[in-house]
Design a protein around this motif. Structure first.
Motif, PDB file in Angstrom:
ATOM      1  N   ARG A  24       0.823  -1.207   0.000  1.00  0.00           N
ATOM      2  CA  ARG A  24       0.000   0.000   0.000  1.00  0.00           C
ATOM      3  C   ARG A  24       0.859   1.259   0.000  1.00  0.00           C
ATOM      4  O   ARG A  24       2.037   1.227   0.390  1.00  0.00           O
ATOM      5  CB  ARG A  24      -0.985   0.030   1.157  1.00  0.00           C
ATOM      6  N   ALA A  59       2.700   1.078  -4.415  1.00  0.00           N
ATOM      7  CA  ALA A  59       2.083  -0.002  -3.631  1.00  0.00           C
ATOM      8  C   ALA A  59       2.732  -1.342  -3.992  1.00  0.00           C
ATOM      9  O   ALA A  59       2.944  -2.186  -3.124  1.00  0.00           O
ATOM     10  CB  ALA A  59       0.575  -0.050  -3.874  1.00  0.00           C
ATOM     11  N   LYS A  87      -4.729   7.000  -2.319  1.00  0.00           N
ATOM     12  CA  LYS A  87      -4.528   5.850  -1.444  1.00  0.00           C
ATOM     13  C   LYS A  87      -4.605   4.596  -2.305  1.00  0.00           C
ATOM     14  O   LYS A  87      -5.636   4.337  -2.934  1.00  0.00           O
ATOM     15  CB  LYS A  87      -5.600   5.808  -0.355  1.00  0.00           C
ATOM     16  N   GLU A  89      -3.928   0.335  -2.684  1.00  0.00           N
ATOM     17  CA  GLU A  89      -3.855  -0.926  -1.944  1.00  0.00           C
ATOM     18  C   GLU A  89      -3.822  -2.092  -2.922  1.00  0.00           C
ATOM     19  O   GLU A  89      -4.692  -2.201  -3.792  1.00  0.00           O
ATOM     20  CB  GLU A  89      -5.060  -1.062  -1.022  1.00  0.00           C
ATOM     21  N   CYS A  90      -2.822  -2.953  -2.766  1.00  0.00           N
ATOM     22  CA  CYS A  90      -2.720  -4.150  -3.599  1.00  0.00           C
ATOM     23  C   CYS A  90      -3.757  -5.174  -3.156  1.00  0.00           C
ATOM     24  O   CYS A  90      -3.923  -5.423  -1.965  1.00  0.00           O
ATOM     25  CB  CYS A  90      -1.336  -4.781  -3.492  1.00  0.00           C
TER      26      CYS A  90
END
Length: 129
Positions: A24, A59, A87, A89-90
């Motif tokens: 992330r 990320a 923001k 996120e994987c």
């Protein structure tokens, strides 16, 4: 965490990393006058996409990460002076393929969302050129 990718990117155009952790990232971008598409101060969407793309790359955070595709939505306009926070996120990955969810906020308002498909290649995409 050490940043392992996109080490020469112009952060005034793509944002400054504020969080880089396993799977992330968060990247902040101040919308500058040079990003305006017209006299009203509307920021060109390419800069917002660039911010989101950079957050996705961070990320994954691998020297050979590249973007394969993206499905995106612009939800609200951004204007000169806005401070945006991406923001990323994987999601669970499949080998070298990484799917990354990215949301971009201006304060509490989400202005952009996207699903980025990233690949980690065995060598740099320009190796041997």
């Amino acid at each position: 965490m050490e940043i392992k990718t996109h080490d020469q990117i112009d952060r005034s155009l793509c944002g400054n990393p504020v969080v880089v952790e396993e799977g992330r990232s968060e990247v902040k971008l101040e919308c500058l006058q040079s990003m305006a598409a017209d006299a009203s101060g509307l920021v060109h969407g390419g800069f917002i996409f660039g911010l989101a793309d950079y957050a996705a790359m961070l990320a994954v955070n691998h020297p050979n990460v590249v973007l394969g595709g993206a499905e995106t939505r612009f939800l609200k306009p951004s204007v000169v002076g806005d401070v945006l926070l991406a923001k990323a996120e994987c999601l669970p990955s499949e080998g070298r393929k990484h799917c990354v969810k990215v949301e971009v906020f201006c304060g509490e308002d989400m202005v952009f969302s996207g699903a980025f498909t990233c690949f980690v290649t065995k060598e740099h995409v320009l190796a041997g050129k």
